[in-house]
Motif scaffolding. Sequence first.
Motif: not given
Length: 236
Positions: A215-220, A187-196, A160-167
Amino acid sequence: MEAKTIQQTLRQLADPDIAAHSQRFFKTGPGQYGEGDQFLGIRIPVLRQLLPRFAQTPLPAISAILHSPYHEERLFALLLMVAQFAKGNQPYRTLLYHSYLKHTACINNWDLVDCSAHQIVGAFLHDGDRTILAQLATSQSLWERRIAIIATYHFIKQHSYSDCLTIAGLLLGDRHDLIQKAVGWMLREVGKRDLAAEEQFLQNYYKDMPRTMLRYAIEKFPEQRRQEYLQGRISP
């Protein structure tokens, strides 16, 4: 008595060399984020080994330890709270949650937040009203703002990603390095599960994000994709 017993046990394990290193690592100098914090010099694995011994420590004693001037004692109190929350019934979890938020001034370094916020705040809010996260995210307290974003790690693990994206959106303009890193990490943890889902957020906001956060968000990401973000060459 319970608090004194724990503190005596921990202080017997103190290591001055480790303490000196920790004071540098956690930025305790004048003007730094951990200014004035004191360390005993105890590694986390040692603290975790002690948890079963003090598993039944009552909450008032844990709260007393949270006010310790020593970093490791506050950390141990939080680890106890996390362990008790995992095994507690709903009324006791409610007490732990409210005690946690009451003592945010004592949860005053990134490791203290990171070891506890998603496991207590995030877990408690799993089926409840999450508006407290926005309040924390707009707090004057650096640590409350970090609690807000790290708490969403619990939801991320549940896909569930909406709370992360809102904060993350609320914290886009935050100037503190520790918030920028935390937002980028989540954000990187979100991307591990749902890159879109992560890329949709990034495409909307990457030009407004602090460089550290991006940089942290796109590290991987694959190197070519990373460079496209860093150089602002992402198509809508």
